[in-house]
Design a protein around this motif. Sequence first.
Motif, PDB file in Angstrom:
ATOM      1  N   ASP A 252      -7.150   3.668  -5.553  1.00  0.00           N
ATOM      2  CA  ASP A 252      -6.981   2.775  -6.694  1.00  0.00           C
ATOM      3  C   ASP A 252      -6.339   1.471  -6.231  1.00  0.00           C
ATOM      4  O   ASP A 252      -5.868   1.355  -5.097  1.00  0.00           O
ATOM      5  CB  ASP A 252      -6.090   3.429  -7.760  1.00  0.00           C
ATOM      6  CG  ASP A 252      -6.321   2.878  -9.169  1.00  0.00           C
ATOM      7  OD1 ASP A 252      -6.949   1.797  -9.294  1.00  0.00           O
ATOM      8  OD2 ASP A 252      -5.880   3.517 -10.132  1.00  0.00           O
ATOM      9  N   HIS A 253      -6.348   0.500  -7.112  1.00  0.00           N
ATOM     10  CA  HIS A 253      -5.629  -0.762  -6.916  1.00  0.00           C
ATOM     11  C   HIS A 253      -4.965  -1.089  -8.243  1.00  0.00           C
ATOM     12  O   HIS A 253      -5.639  -1.302  -9.252  1.00  0.00           O
ATOM     13  CB  HIS A 253      -6.591  -1.875  -6.496  1.00  0.00           C
ATOM     14  CG  HIS A 253      -5.898  -3.174  -6.194  1.00  0.00           C
ATOM     15  ND1 HIS A 253      -6.572  -4.269  -5.674  1.00  0.00           N
ATOM     16  CD2 HIS A 253      -4.598  -3.573  -6.331  1.00  0.00           C
ATOM     17  CE1 HIS A 253      -5.713  -5.269  -5.516  1.00  0.00           C
ATOM     18  NE2 HIS A 253      -4.509  -4.864  -5.912  1.00  0.00           N
ATOM     19  N   LEU A 254      -3.640  -1.108  -8.249  1.00  0.00           N
ATOM     20  CA  LEU A 254      -2.889  -1.408  -9.463  1.00  0.00           C
ATOM     21  C   LEU A 254      -2.349  -2.829  -9.426  1.00  0.00           C
ATOM     22  O   LEU A 254      -1.863  -3.288  -8.391  1.00  0.00           O
ATOM     23  CB  LEU A 254      -1.710  -0.443  -9.626  1.00  0.00           C
ATOM     24  CG  LEU A 254      -1.944   0.772 -10.531  1.00  0.00           C
ATOM     25  CD1 LEU A 254      -2.986   1.687  -9.895  1.00  0.00           C
ATOM     26  CD2 LEU A 254      -0.650   1.520 -10.788  1.00  0.00           C
TER      27      LEU A 254
ATOM     28  N   LEU B 186      -7.559  -0.948 -11.459  1.00  0.00           N
ATOM     29  CA  LEU B 186      -8.924  -1.427 -11.235  1.00  0.00           C
ATOM     30  C   LEU B 186      -9.914  -0.265 -11.183  1.00  0.00           C
ATOM     31  O   LEU B 186     -11.084  -0.434 -11.532  1.00  0.00           O
ATOM     32  CB  LEU B 186      -9.009  -2.252  -9.947  1.00  0.00           C
ATOM     33  CG  LEU B 186      -8.715  -3.756 -10.117  1.00  0.00           C
ATOM     34  CD1 LEU B 186      -7.226  -3.987 -10.325  1.00  0.00           C
ATOM     35  CD2 LEU B 186      -9.205  -4.556  -8.923  1.00  0.00           C
ATOM     36  N   LYS B 187      -9.442   0.902 -10.781  1.00  0.00           N
ATOM     37  CA  LYS B 187     -10.305   2.086 -10.763  1.00  0.00           C
ATOM     38  C   LYS B 187     -10.661   2.507 -12.186  1.00  0.00           C
ATOM     39  O   LYS B 187     -11.829   2.769 -12.497  1.00  0.00           O
ATOM     40  CB  LYS B 187      -9.600   3.229 -10.030  1.00  0.00           C
ATOM     41  CG  LYS B 187     -10.418   4.510  -9.926  1.00  0.00           C
ATOM     42  CD  LYS B 187     -11.567   4.332  -8.955  1.00  0.00           C
ATOM     43  CE  LYS B 187     -12.262   5.663  -8.716  1.00  0.00           C
ATOM     44  NZ  LYS B 187     -13.402   5.523  -7.765  1.00  0.00           N
ATOM     45  N   GLU B 188      -9.661   2.573 -13.045  1.00  0.00           N
ATOM     46  CA  GLU B 188      -9.915   2.963 -14.437  1.00  0.00           C
ATOM     47  C   GLU B 188     -10.823   1.988 -15.153  1.00  0.00           C
ATOM     48  O   GLU B 188     -11.627   2.363 -16.006  1.00  0.00           O
ATOM     49  CB  GLU B 188      -8.591   3.087 -15.198  1.00  0.00           C
ATOM     50  CG  GLU B 188      -7.797   4.346 -14.894  1.00  0.00           C
ATOM     51  CD  GLU B 188      -6.618   4.526 -15.825  1.00  0.00           C
ATOM     52  OE1 GLU B 188      -6.145   3.512 -16.398  1.00  0.00           O
ATOM     53  OE2 GLU B 188      -6.150   5.668 -15.986  1.00  0.00           O
ATOM     54  N   LYS B 189     -10.698   0.702 -14.802  1.00  0.00           N
ATOM     55  CA  LYS B 189     -11.528  -0.327 -15.434  1.00  0.00           C
ATOM     56  C   LYS B 189     -12.884  -0.488 -14.754  1.00  0.00           C
ATOM     57  O   LYS B 189     -13.672  -1.371 -15.093  1.00  0.00           O
ATOM     58  CB  LYS B 189     -10.787  -1.682 -15.420  1.00  0.00           C
ATOM     59  CG  LYS B 189      -9.498  -1.681 -16.241  1.00  0.00           C
ATOM     60  CD  LYS B 189      -9.753  -1.416 -17.708  1.00  0.00           C
ATOM     61  CE  LYS B 189      -8.455  -1.474 -18.518  1.00  0.00           C
ATOM     62  NZ  LYS B 189      -8.691  -1.195 -19.951  1.00  0.00           N
TER      63      LYS B 189
ATOM     64  N   ILE C  34      -5.107   5.875   0.505  1.00  0.00           N
ATOM     65  CA  ILE C  34      -4.139   4.828   0.193  1.00  0.00           C
ATOM     66  C   ILE C  34      -4.358   4.322  -1.229  1.00  0.00           C
ATOM     67  O   ILE C  34      -5.450   4.472  -1.796  1.00  0.00           O
ATOM     68  CB  ILE C  34      -4.204   3.638   1.172  1.00  0.00           C
ATOM     69  CG1 ILE C  34      -5.550   2.913   1.067  1.00  0.00           C
ATOM     70  CG2 ILE C  34      -3.930   4.086   2.592  1.00  0.00           C
ATOM     71  CD1 ILE C  34      -5.621   1.627   1.891  1.00  0.00           C
ATOM     72  N   ILE C  35      -3.310   3.737  -1.787  1.00  0.00           N
ATOM     73  CA  ILE C  35      -3.397   3.060  -3.076  1.00  0.00           C
ATOM     74  C   ILE C  35      -2.869   1.645  -2.885  1.00  0.00           C
ATOM     75  O   ILE C  35      -1.815   1.444  -2.274  1.00  0.00           O
ATOM     76  CB  ILE C  35      -2.579   3.797  -4.159  1.00  0.00           C
ATOM     77  CG1 ILE C  35      -3.189   5.172  -4.422  1.00  0.00           C
ATOM     78  CG2 ILE C  35      -2.540   2.974  -5.451  1.00  0.00           C
ATOM     79  CD1 ILE C  35      -2.399   6.021  -5.395  1.00  0.00           C
TER      80      ILE C  35
ATOM     81  N   ILE D 180       0.853  -1.185   0.000  1.00  0.00           N
ATOM     82  CA  ILE D 180       0.000   0.000   0.000  1.00  0.00           C
ATOM     83  C   ILE D 180       0.891   1.238   0.000  1.00  0.00           C
ATOM     84  O   ILE D 180       1.963   1.246   0.604  1.00  0.00           O
ATOM     85  CB  ILE D 180      -0.971   0.050   1.210  1.00  0.00           C
ATOM     86  CG1 ILE D 180      -0.210   0.011   2.538  1.00  0.00           C
ATOM     87  CG2 ILE D 180      -1.990  -1.079   1.128  1.00  0.00           C
ATOM     88  CD1 ILE D 180      -1.093   0.285   3.746  1.00  0.00           C
ATOM     89  N   LEU D 181       0.448   2.258  -0.727  1.00  0.00           N
ATOM     90  CA  LEU D 181       1.064   3.577  -0.667  1.00  0.00           C
ATOM     91  C   LEU D 181       0.202   4.443   0.232  1.00  0.00           C
ATOM     92  O   LEU D 181      -1.018   4.552   0.028  1.00  0.00           O
ATOM     93  CB  LEU D 181       1.122   4.220  -2.057  1.00  0.00           C
ATOM     94  CG  LEU D 181       2.283   3.893  -2.985  1.00  0.00           C
ATOM     95  CD1 LEU D 181       2.147   4.711  -4.268  1.00  0.00           C
ATOM     96  CD2 LEU D 181       3.622   4.154  -2.334  1.00  0.00           C
ATOM     97  N   LEU D 182       0.808   5.062   1.231  1.00  0.00           N
ATOM     98  CA  LEU D 182       0.093   5.972   2.116  1.00  0.00           C
ATOM     99  C   LEU D 182       0.301   7.393   1.615  1.00  0.00           C
ATOM    100  O   LEU D 182       1.442   7.817   1.385  1.00  0.00           O
ATOM    101  CB  LEU D 182       0.608   5.854   3.550  1.00  0.00           C
ATOM    102  CG  LEU D 182       0.656   4.451   4.160  1.00  0.00           C
ATOM    103  CD1 LEU D 182       1.105   4.521   5.613  1.00  0.00           C
ATOM    104  CD2 LEU D 182      -0.677   3.757   4.053  1.00  0.00           C
ATOM    105  N   LEU D 183      -0.773   8.135   1.435  1.00  0.00           N
ATOM    106  CA  LEU D 183      -0.708   9.489   0.889  1.00  0.00           C
ATOM    107  C   LEU D 183      -1.267  10.514   1.873  1.00  0.00           C
ATOM    108  O   LEU D 183      -2.183  10.208   2.646  1.00  0.00           O
ATOM    109  CB  LEU D 183      -1.498   9.576  -0.412  1.00  0.00           C
ATOM    110  CG  LEU D 183      -1.177   8.559  -1.508  1.00  0.00           C
ATOM    111  CD1 LEU D 183      -2.083   8.780  -2.710  1.00  0.00           C
ATOM    112  CD2 LEU D 183       0.275   8.642  -1.926  1.00  0.00           C
TER     113      LEU D 183
END
Length: 235
Positions: free
Chosen positions: A217-219, A229-232, A180-181, A138-141
């Motif tokens: 998002d989830h890449l 997964l967000k874009e799709k 998070i991402i 996970i990326l924390l932003l």
Amino acid sequence: MENQKYNNEYRLRIRDLKDEDKPREKLALHGVGYLSDEELLAVILGTGSKKHNAIELARNILNIMKKECNHMDISLNELMEIEGVGISKASKIIAALELSKRLNIRKSFNEYTINSPNSVANIFMEELRNKLKECFYILLLNTKNKIISKELISEGTLNSSLVHPREVFKQAIKKSANSIILVHNHPSGDVTPSKDDIQITRRLVETGKIVGIQVLDHLIIGDGQFLSLKEKEYF
């Protein structure tokens, strides 16, 4: 003749060299920028082997590492297969490589803003494309989409037991993340999401709504490609 003299000199024991030619003394006298790659590694190794002094051994190690597709990911066991390298020297090299990677990542994070799936993929692509296991990060932003940290949550086939909301959001809450991402890799190289990928994502999105930390998002990272997964519109 000059090259022959140079090569013969480097076959001597390090302690037999002039002080200005010894890697540690050279570093102290002139600064780290004056050392070659093999001299830098010789400083890390500290000593040579029965057959080679520290500089010669460092040269052998570097030559082997350069043949690897991603020499930064060389393993402890692979290093120990090199003649003259035991667990002590191999551990020093692995520790130095890991420290270098972490410092470079932190420097990049301080200057990096997340503004698209591609900006996330740029961080993870090289690191994850050749992994043999699935790794879930996970990326924390913060509120400005600057990276607070990157956290490894699990290694292994993705399922709900490995990726539990408690583990995902624990660090996010502790470090006061705004969002998070999610990122994980597919060792097969195919970025098509599995049913588990989709279910876990939706579960974490719902948990994020409850705790007040948005999942942006989830890449999925594959071999030179990625999927958002967000874009799709999977969530």
